[in-house]
Structure formats: structure tokens, C-alpha cells
Design a protein around this motif. Structure first.
Motif, PDB file in Angstrom:
ATOM      1  N   LEU A   1       0.920  -1.321  -0.033  1.00 11.64           N
ATOM      2  CA  LEU A   1       0.015   0.017  -0.130  1.00 11.64           C
ATOM      3  C   LEU A   1       0.953   1.266  -0.047  1.00 11.64           C
ATOM      4  O   LEU A   1       1.815   1.219   0.718  1.00 11.64           O
ATOM      5  CB  LEU A   1      -0.891   0.039   1.315  1.00 11.64           C
ATOM      6  N   HIS A   2       0.504   2.121  -0.762  1.00 10.79           N
ATOM      7  CA  HIS A   2       1.180   3.649  -0.636  1.00 10.79           C
ATOM      8  C   HIS A   2       1.078   4.079   0.728  1.00 10.79           C
ATOM      9  O   HIS A   2      -0.130   3.768   1.535  1.00 10.79           O
ATOM     10  CB  HIS A   2       0.438   4.543  -1.527  1.00 10.79           C
ATOM     11  N   GLU A   3       1.728   4.776   1.511  1.00  5.80           N
ATOM     12  CA  GLU A   3       1.412   5.329   2.600  1.00  5.80           C
ATOM     13  C   GLU A   3       0.268   6.266   2.561  1.00  5.80           C
ATOM     14  O   GLU A   3      -0.436   5.914   3.754  1.00  5.80           O
ATOM     15  CB  GLU A   3       2.771   6.128   3.119  1.00  5.80           C
ATOM     16  N   THR A   4      -0.087   6.832   1.562  1.00  7.54           N
ATOM     17  CA  THR A   4      -1.165   7.794   1.435  1.00  7.54           C
ATOM     18  C   THR A   4      -2.295   6.963   1.454  1.00  7.54           C
ATOM     19  O   THR A   4      -3.445   7.227   2.179  1.00  7.54           O
ATOM     20  CB  THR A   4      -1.034   8.770   0.360  1.00  7.54           C
ATOM     21  N   CYS A   5      -2.330   5.687   0.970  1.00  5.15           N
ATOM     22  CA  CYS A   5      -3.653   5.144   0.661  1.00  5.15           C
ATOM     23  C   CYS A   5      -3.825   4.342   1.645  1.00  5.15           C
ATOM     24  O   CYS A   5      -4.984   4.095   2.247  1.00  5.15           O
ATOM     25  CB  CYS A   5      -3.248   3.919  -0.555  1.00  5.15           C
ATOM     26  N   ALA A   6      -2.892   3.979   2.474  1.00  8.99           N
ATOM     27  CA  ALA A   6      -2.840   3.271   3.872  1.00  8.99           C
ATOM     28  C   ALA A   6      -3.892   4.177   4.778  1.00  8.99           C
ATOM     29  O   ALA A   6      -4.305   3.622   5.899  1.00  8.99           O
ATOM     30  CB  ALA A   6      -1.597   2.840   4.352  1.00  8.99           C
ATOM     31  N   ASN A   7      -3.755   5.672   4.626  1.00  8.18           N
ATOM     32  CA  ASN A   7      -4.201   6.342   5.471  1.00  8.18           C
ATOM     33  C   ASN A   7      -5.743   6.985   5.280  1.00  8.18           C
ATOM     34  O   ASN A   7      -6.172   7.815   5.752  1.00  8.18           O
ATOM     35  CB  ASN A   7      -3.224   7.517   5.780  1.00  8.18           C
ATOM     36  N   LEU A   8      -5.999   6.257   4.112  1.00  6.87           N
ATOM     37  CA  LEU A   8      -7.458   6.640   3.422  1.00  6.87           C
ATOM     38  C   LEU A   8      -8.336   6.546   4.777  1.00  6.87           C
ATOM     39  O   LEU A   8      -8.376   5.493   5.420  1.00  6.87           O
ATOM     40  CB  LEU A   8      -7.981   5.798   2.417  1.00  6.87           C
ATOM     41  N   PRO A   9      -9.413   7.411   5.080  1.00 10.85           N
ATOM     42  CA  PRO A   9     -10.293   7.376   6.065  1.00 10.85           C
ATOM     43  C   PRO A   9     -11.440   6.197   5.859  1.00 10.85           C
ATOM     44  O   PRO A   9     -11.517   5.787   4.555  1.00 10.85           O
ATOM     45  CB  PRO A   9     -10.909   8.506   6.173  1.00 10.85           C
ATOM     46  N   MET A  10     -11.855   5.442   6.814  1.00  5.94           N
ATOM     47  CA  MET A  10     -12.819   4.498   6.674  1.00  5.94           C
ATOM     48  C   MET A  10     -14.263   5.053   6.243  1.00  5.94           C
ATOM     49  O   MET A  10     -14.829   4.147   5.306  1.00  5.94           O
ATOM     50  CB  MET A  10     -13.197   3.762   8.038  1.00  5.94           C
ATOM     51  N   LYS A  11     -14.382   6.267   6.352  1.00  4.70           N
ATOM     52  CA  LYS A  11     -15.857   6.921   5.861  1.00  4.70           C
ATOM     53  C   LYS A  11     -15.432   8.204   5.511  1.00  4.70           C
ATOM     54  O   LYS A  11     -14.851   8.932   6.074  1.00  4.70           O
ATOM     55  CB  LYS A  11     -16.852   6.764   7.066  1.00  4.70           C
ATOM     56  N   LYS A  12     -16.098   8.417   4.315  1.00  9.77           N
ATOM     57  CA  LYS A  12     -15.849   9.734   3.621  1.00  9.77           C
ATOM     58  C   LYS A  12     -16.909  10.228   2.844  1.00  9.77           C
ATOM     59  O   LYS A  12     -17.637   9.586   2.262  1.00  9.77           O
ATOM     60  CB  LYS A  12     -14.515   9.703   2.792  1.00  9.77           C
ATOM     61  N   ARG A  13     -17.116  11.661   2.873  1.00  7.97           N
ATOM     62  CA  ARG A  13     -18.253  12.135   2.176  1.00  7.97           C
ATOM     63  C   ARG A  13     -17.564  12.686   0.685  1.00  7.97           C
ATOM     64  O   ARG A  13     -16.595  13.528   0.869  1.00  7.97           O
ATOM     65  CB  ARG A  13     -18.847  13.486   2.821  1.00  7.97           C
TER      66      ARG A  13
END
Length: 645
Positions: free
Chosen positions: A418-430
Motif C-alpha cells: 500500500l502507498h503510505e497515503t492510501c493506507a491512511n485513507l479514512p474508513m468513511k468519507k463524504r
């Protein structure tokens, strides 16, 4: 002051009293008009059913469970919201909610319940020379020129099927109206008034195309609807203003103290505070979520000085001396008070008094540079941020893009990355193209599946989240875009989501320098794609190499399958088929069974059907799946050849 929810028989969810002014359809009687002092539903599912959610007139919301009605004196009538589209026995209109008899086949809608029984005939109507009879026909009212869909219609048989609303044909020619008590208002046809006469309703701002009530002394006009349903002269709503607000029924230019926007007629005012407000800005929701921001925003009566005074929804200036929505976490984020309810970016839920949702992190830290990610719970991921350059084959499981020298999390026991940025994607998002919250979804790594993105229509196999005609400024395609990103300053520039998400830098071949995305050059220049050898339109975006000078079409570089993980058997649930995504890096290009040509894109699909066939594009894949659904794929796609059926 906490607002108490009421559980009323008219709706499945609790209803909340509201003093907002709205032009909506009442969920109870189905009559469309301006509602003030009614009830609203605070459920997001109901908000997304209509333009402004689910609202009730006060009388409709408070309708009792059982009544005795003079139209059916034999038995009591019971309220129901599950009527199977029956005709109302009084007005003849179709309804799915109202009062019905448990013994007889008898139904009346809420609008008819709340009105006195209409006469079967009108002998001397105010606005017609002949007598009228009640009819169930749908037609246009001769007076107001609107379709008679609700209430009672009356027909003149003498004139040859001329129709009227009951309220229109029985109107007075002169009225004393609460909004203009100084003089009598007279009934006029709009075309009969002088050219410079006011023909727009002073109260609601709607231009009267046919008839209106007018004061010739003051040049004051109101529409028929506002004559029948005038706004209240005073409003008491302490959350909007601490004092009573009074209607100023006249044309007047003002700046609304709540939203900071200009108005031109009939504000509500507090003289002692010099406070002016649009009536639509009274009783706005206090705490809400919108799809343009990750945090809750709250309504304030004074924005004050902030770093960025541009509205986060419409991107226009925000008046610091007026009210608006602000974020307690992001001090520079502001929104006009009126934008969330008028721009369809709100999910319809008032959050005042509701605790904030607990944010669930996407991973658990288990050591220094070690995490356990929700998408790969069986193994530990280690952070690698040493800047090592990796080849095209090393791809992120979330975005399916090459990682090159980006910081990544790598599994210590398998090839999961995983990209570091992709690993930090929030579990929920608008997301900006929908009002509901999306949950991050990671596919089961034991059974890989591909999907089609709702926004960009791209096939992908990574992480996912479960209409205006305008040409895209990158690919020049004009289409009905379900989603788009438009420039707030330029009226003629927009991007579809696929072009917006194009990678800025790509590699076509491992032994060649990277290619950069070019945003258009001199339109008189000539460019040729080094892959397909066709001409490249300089107005379209393309990829180019600054060192060698050669150019390539975006489609030729990326193809249709760049967001599917290569060298992996993937299932496409919609068509119940499996395929392998194969890089097109062999000496001889495969022959596409769909278009009967050699595949030129960077990836193609290898499908076992049970014979092996190759597909080079989404169009060819669509053709294949159409035959697959019909059970003809083996006979039509055989030996790499397409046979016409």
C-alpha cells in the motif's frame, strides 16, 4: 432549547416542528406549495427521496388516526400510508395515503379531509357567466393557466369543456389583504396592466404570467397563491434572532444578516436591531454535514475575520459581518448560510444535540513503523520510506498504481503493498457527487473482483467506496455527466472524473524516461502519437516526453484496464466471468476478438471461454459480455474471431 420529536401517524419516522419557509410538496396531502410552521423528517433516507426531503403541513402532520367524515357517515375512517394508489372519492385524484374505510371501498385524501365538502355545482361563479359542474377530469384552469392536478375541478358544459380550479373561479374581485392593509387589491389579468406596472409578486418573487392582485396606487402586486396563503406578519424564532421579526412587504434592496447575500423584496426585519433576513433563511439547520467537507459545520450569526473568505460550496465571497457555517476544526473553512440547503450538498439531517460520530482509524499501530491494516489483517505491514526506485510491476493494492519511489507499507510475508497515503485513507468519507457517506471497501484478497466506478466509469479492482451537458476540457467529449468538476471562474471549463484523475507522470516502457501529462499546446501545431501513429489533437490532453519530444494519446498510454491489478485472475460479478489482466509487452501483440485488430493498449484481458480469447478495450469487453449473457460467447468468440449472428 431542545426540539422534541413527535411520533405521528402520518409518517414512519419521528417528525420535528419547523418554522422554515419552503415551496415543497406536502407528504401528507401531496399539495405543492409554500409550507410554514409544518413538520420535517430528520432521516437522510427521506431527504434523498425528494428535492427538499419529507415535509408536512402542520394540519397534515397532526392528522388523527381515525375520523368521522360527513362524506361517509356510515363508518369511521382510518388513516393509512399504504393505500394501493386509489382514487379519492371526492376529488378523483390518485392517492397512496389518506383515510379509508375498513368495511367499504372508500378512500379520501388528506387535502379533501381538511376542506369542506365541495358543491356538485356552482350556479353563480364569481369569474364565469355560466353555471359549473364538478368533474374529475384533468385539465388546465382558464384563470391561472395551471394544470388542475390537486383539489377540485369545475367544468362549464355551455362553453365546451372550459375548466377552473374551485379556488380560482370563486375568487373575489377585490380583497383586503394582510400584507397591504392600506388599500384594496383588485384582480387583474397581467396583460391588462400598464407596461411599467409591477407584475412580479412582492411577497414570493414569482412573476405572474396570467392573473394577479394589484394596487394601482402603490404599484403593489401579489400572486393568487400568496393571496390565499399569505406569509405571517410576524415570526418568533429565537435561534434566528432574539426579537420578534416583522414582515416588510415591499420592494427593498437589502443584505441578509443571516446569509450575507443580496435580497430585493419583503424581508423580515427587527427595527431596533436593524436586522434583515430572507424568509428562506429563517430556521436554518444549526449543525450539519455537507459533501464538500470532512467535518461537521455549525451555523453562526457572525463569521468574523478569517484567512479564507470564499464559500466552500459556491466559491464566491462570504461577508465576514454576516452569518454562515464554520468548522471548529478547520478555521478557514466557511460556507454561505443558504448554500447547504439550496445547492443540494447537505444530507438533510440536523445534527444539533446528536453526538459526533467516532472516527475509526484504518489501521492499528503495532510497533515502530509497523501497522495492521483493516484490508490485510492476517499479516503485519512495515513502512518503507527510503526512496528506493521500484519497477512498473510493483503496484499499490488500493489505487492499483505503480509505487515507484513513494513511501509504502509492505507485507513481511506476502506481496501485499500500500502507498503510505492510501493506507491512511479514512474508513468513511463524504464525496462531492452524493450526499450520503461512503464507506471504504477493500476486496477479499482471496477472490479478486473488478467493478465499474460510478463517477469515472473506469473498471478497477482496488479499494472502493460503496446533470449537466458540458464538454470535458481534457478529452473534449460532450456527455451527460453524472459527476463533473467545473471551474468557478470560467463558465466553459469542466472535467469529468476520469480526466481529473489522470496521473501527472507515467512510464510507457521501463527503459525509457517518464512521460508528463500535457494540458494542451498551440492549436496550430501538428502532433502524432508514437503508439497508434494517429494524429494527436493539441486541444486534448496528451502525454509527452520533454527529452525525446514524442507525444502519445492518453488512451494509448493508459488504455481501459490500467486500474486492474496485472497478472491476477479477477472476477467481474456483474457478468459472472473471470479474466486475467496481462501487460501488452510481448514481441507480437495479441489479436482482439472484439474489434478484429491487434491490441495496442498497455494491458489486455485474457479470458478463458473455455478457449483463450483476448479483449483490448471496454467496448470490446461490453460486446463480449452481451454475448456471454445470451449464452452465445463460445460460438461467437471462437478462435480469436468474431462472427456476426
Amino acid at each position: 432549547m431542545e426540539v422534541t420529536a413527535l411520533k405521528l401517524p402520518t409518517h414512519e419516522h419521528p417528525l420535528y416542528p419547523s418554522t422554515r419557509f419552503l415551496i415543497v410538496s406536502c407528504e401528507g396531502c401531496c399539495v405543492r406549495g409554500r409550507i410554514y410552521g409544518g413538520y420535517r423528517c430528520n432521516e437522510s433516507d427521506c431527504y434523498n427521496k425528494g428535492d427538499d426531503g419529507v415535509w408536512f403541513h402542520k394540519e397534515c402532520g397532526e392528522s388523527p388516526s381515525e375520523i368521522n367524515h360527513p362524506s361517509h357517515p356510515e363508518h369511521p375512517l382510518t388513516f393509512s400510508t399504504e393505500i394501493d394508489l386509489e382514487d379519492c372519492r371526492l376529488c378523483g385524484g390518485l392517492t397512496t395515503s389518506g383515510y379509508c374505510c375498513a368495511i367499504c371501498d372508500f378512500v379520501i385524501d388528506l387535502a379533501c379531509v381538511q376542506k369542506p365538502l365541495p358543491p356538485l355545482a356552482i350556479e353563480h361563479p364569481m369569474f364565469h357567466e355560466h353555471s359549473l359542474v364538478r368533474t374529475n377530469k384533468y385539465a388546465f384552469c382558464k384563470i391561472c393557466k395551471n394544470n388542475i392536478e390537486e383539489g377540485y375541478a369545475y367544468e362549464c358544459l355551455t362553453c365546451g369543456h372550459v375548466n377552473f380550479h374551485l379556488d380560482c373561479v370563486n375568487q373575489s374581485r377585490e380583497v383586503n389583504h394582510s400584507s397591504h392593509s392600506n388599500h384594496i387589491l383588485e384582480f387583474f389579468k397581467s396583460k391588462s396592466l400598464p407596461e411599467n406596472a409591477e407584475k412580479t409578486c412582492i411577497l414570493c418573487g414569482i412573476e405572474s404570467q396570467h392573473v394577479l392582485y394589484h394596487c394601482s396606487k402603490c404599484n403593489f402586486s401579489i400572486c393568487i397563491y400568496c393571496k390565499r396563503n399569505p406569509p405571517p406578519l410576524t415570526v418568533q424564532h429565537t435561534k434566528t434572532h432574539k426579537h420578534t421579526l416583522s414582515l416588510l412587504a415591499r420592494r427593498v434592496s437589502f443584505t441578509c444578516n443571516v446569509c450575507g447575500m443580496q435580497g430585493d423584496r419583503s424581508p423580515y426585519s427587527c427595527i431596533q436591531c436593524s436586522f434583515l433576513v430572507h424568509r428562506d433563511c429563517i430556521d436554518l439547520p444549526r449543525v450539519i454535514n455537507i459533501n464538500r467537507h470532512d467535518h461537521r459545520i455549525s451555523l453562526t450569526d457572525h463569521i468574523g475575520r478569517r484567512g479564507n473568505l470564499k464559500c466552500g460550496v459556491c466559491h464566491q465571497s462570504v461577508n465576514q459581518y454576516c452569518g454562515g457555517y464554520t468548522c471548529s476544526i478547520c478555521p478557514n473553512f466557511v460556507v454561505h448560510s443558504s448554500c447547504p440547503t439550496t445547492k443540494r450538498v447537505w444530507d438533510g439531517v440536523e445534527l444539533e444535540g446528536i453526538p459526533a460520530e467516532v472516527v475509526i482509524p484504518p489501521f492499528e499501530v503495532v510497533g515502530v513503523n509497523l501497522i495492521k491494516h483493516f484490508s490485510h489483517k492476517k499479516h503485519i505491514l512495515r513502512l518503507e520510506s527510503d526512496g528506493t526506485t521500484r519497477d512498473e510491476k510493483t503496484r499499490c493494492e488500493a489505487c492499483v498504481s505503480p509505487v515507484y519511489s513513494d513511501p509504502i507499507y509492505r507485507c513481511e510475508q506476502c506481496d501485499f503493498i500500500l502507498h503510505e497515503t492510501c493506507a491512511n485513507l479514512p474508513m468513511k468519507k463524504r464525496l462531492p457527487f452524493h450526499n450520503m457517506q461512503f464507506k471504504l471497501y477493500a476486496p477479499d484478497m482471496d477472490s479478486y473482483k473488478a467493478f465499474k466506478c460510478y463517477a469515472c466509469k473506469t473498471m478497477f479492482s482496488g479499494f472502493s467506496s460503496t446533470e449537466l451537458f458540458r464538454s470535458c476540457g481534457a478529452c473534449q467529449r460532450g456527455r451527460m455527466l453524472p459527476t463533473k468538476l467545473a471551474c468557478g471562474d470560467c463558465d466553459d471549463f469542466a472535467l469529468d472524473f476520469r480526466c481529473f484523475n489522470l496521473p501527472r507522470v507515467v512510464k510507457h516502457k521501463e527503459d525509457e524516461p517518464p512521460l508528463s501529462l500535457c494540458y494542451g499546446e498551440d492549436p496550430n501545431g501538428k502532433y502524432w502519437c508514437d503508439i497508434c501513429e494517429g494524429e494527436t489533437n493539441p486541444k486534448d490532453w496528451f502525454y509527452t516526453c520533454p527529452d525525446s519530444g514524442f507525444t502519445l494519446h492518453v488512451q494509448c498510454v493508459l488504455g481501459d484496464f490500467s486500474f486492474l491489478m496485472p497478472r491476477r485472475i479477477t472476477e467481474y460479478p456483474k457478468y459472472r466471468c473471470k479474466f486475467e489482466v496481462v501487460p501488452n509487452n510481448h514481441c507480437s501483440r495479441p489479436f482482439c476478438a472484439g474489434c478484429q485488430s491487434r491490441c495496442i493498449g498497455p494491458f489486455f484481458l485474457k479470458i478463458y471461454n473455455p478457449k483463450i480469447i483476448y479483449i483490448c478495450s471496454k467496448g470490446c469487453f461490453r460486446t463480449f459480455t452481451e454475448f456471454w449473457e445470451k449464452g452465445l460467447s463460445e460460438t461467437v468468440f471462437s478462435g480469436g474471431r468474431t462472427l456476426h449472428v
